[in-house]
Design a protein around this motif. Sequence first.
Motif, PDB file in Angstrom:
ATOM      1  N   TRP A 186      -4.354  70.731  48.169  1.00 16.88           N
ATOM      2  CA  TRP A 186      -5.513  69.865  48.016  1.00 16.88           C
ATOM      3  C   TRP A 186      -5.079  68.643  47.206  1.00 16.88           C
ATOM      4  CZ3 TRP A 186     -10.420  70.278  49.987  1.00 16.88           C
ATOM      5  CH2 TRP A 186     -10.748  71.502  50.593  1.00 16.88           C
ATOM      6  N   TYR A 187      -5.536  67.476  47.675  1.00 13.40           N
ATOM      7  CA  TYR A 187      -5.212  66.222  46.999  1.00 13.40           C
ATOM      8  C   TYR A 187      -6.498  65.526  46.555  1.00 13.40           C
ATOM      9  CZ  TYR A 187      -0.293  66.352  48.305  1.00 13.40           C
ATOM     10  OH  TYR A 187       1.029  66.688  48.415  1.00 13.40           O
ATOM     11  N   GLN A 188      -6.393  64.815  45.429  1.00 12.18           N
ATOM     12  CA  GLN A 188      -7.489  64.016  44.886  1.00 12.18           C
ATOM     13  C   GLN A 188      -7.076  62.549  44.979  1.00 12.18           C
ATOM     14  OE1 GLN A 188      -7.746  63.761  40.534  1.00 12.18           O
ATOM     15  NE2 GLN A 188      -9.878  64.435  40.676  1.00 12.18           N
ATOM     16  N   LEU A 244      -3.432  68.316  43.545  1.00  5.30           N
ATOM     17  CA  LEU A 244      -4.275  69.047  42.604  1.00  5.30           C
ATOM     18  C   LEU A 244      -3.813  70.485  42.460  1.00  5.30           C
ATOM     19  CD1 LEU A 244      -8.063  68.331  43.288  1.00  5.30           C
ATOM     20  CD2 LEU A 244      -6.842  68.113  41.115  1.00  5.30           C
ATOM     21  N   ASP A 287     -14.490  63.565  37.848  1.00  5.04           N
ATOM     22  CA  ASP A 287     -14.027  64.222  39.073  1.00  5.04           C
ATOM     23  C   ASP A 287     -14.465  63.459  40.319  1.00  5.04           C
ATOM     24  OD1 ASP A 287     -14.834  67.468  37.648  1.00  5.04           O
ATOM     25  OD2 ASP A 287     -12.945  66.331  37.556  1.00  5.04           O
ATOM     26  N   THR A 309     -12.318  61.116  46.197  1.00  2.00           N
ATOM     27  CA  THR A 309     -12.247  61.696  47.537  1.00  2.00           C
ATOM     28  C   THR A 309     -11.208  62.805  47.524  1.00  2.00           C
ATOM     29  OG1 THR A 309     -12.892  59.610  48.565  1.00  2.00           O
ATOM     30  CG2 THR A 309     -11.844  61.246  49.982  1.00  2.00           C
ATOM     31  N   TYR A 310     -11.572  63.945  48.087  1.00  2.00           N
ATOM     32  CA  TYR A 310     -10.694  65.105  48.109  1.00  2.00           C
ATOM     33  C   TYR A 310     -10.256  65.389  49.546  1.00  2.00           C
ATOM     34  CZ  TYR A 310     -12.072  65.754  43.306  1.00  2.00           C
ATOM     35  OH  TYR A 310     -12.272  65.549  41.960  1.00  2.00           O
ATOM     36  N   CYS A 355      -8.050  68.139  51.975  1.00  2.00           N
ATOM     37  CA  CYS A 355      -7.266  69.337  52.190  1.00  2.00           C
ATOM     38  C   CYS A 355      -6.161  68.994  53.189  1.00  2.00           C
ATOM     39  CB  CYS A 355      -8.124  70.482  52.712  1.00  2.00           C
ATOM     40  SG  CYS A 355      -8.860  70.188  54.338  1.00  2.00           S
TER      41      CYS A 355
END
Lengths: 114, 112
Positions: free
Chosen positions: A35-37, A47, A84, A87-88, A90
């Motif tokens: 998962w990337y932020q 992340l 937080d 944009t997240y 996967c």
Amino acid sequence: QQQVKQSPQSLIVQKGGISIINCAYENTAFDYFPWYQQFPGKGPALLIAIRPDVSEKKEGRFTISFNKSAKQFSLHIMDSQPGDSATYFCAASTRERGTYKYIFGTGTRLKVLA
Amino acid sequence: DAGVTQSPTHLIKTRGQQVTLRCSPKSGHDTVSWYQQALGQGPQFIFQYYEEEERQRGNFPDRFSGHQFPNYSSELNVNALLLGDSALYLCASSRRGVAEAFFGQGTRLTVV
């Protein structure tokens, strides 16, 4: 079969709440799920990641839940904070010719209200 | 320890021109991958270099080409630019055989 489907497209959560983002895949050869932020104007930052031999992985307020039989995985952000808001993405990957390439989901824009 | 660095950060080009983007991988990394991220979309894999050779390639036309140098740094070249090539171009570095990859801040390319 190479797609990774991500939902929801956007999410609004109150400060202190739990944010949940879901992803699904088809290719059973995938064996690494990060998962990337990403903040506006920045590159994605790693992340947390999981392998399919583990059903859950926790790092601080971030937890990945993995369901191999359903070919789904999700990111849980506990005690969500305004910082937080980002944009997240996967992603899924498998080793090919000795290296890994990522297939990304379409992203979830998270907004945490103060 | 510097992370993945990309240059330039922003670039404006005219349709039909050619562009070269540059990437220096994280220290200790030998594999470089390039991704294209259109506005509001997830990154799309362009290609990957290891040992100065293209190892994997995504669904991008031959207008997109690359190179890796002996110091592991890499270039992405795009010829005959189209308006649709406007995007954030991301470089990611990793160690061969290791899944974990780290991204640079990207180069924002605008084609007018």
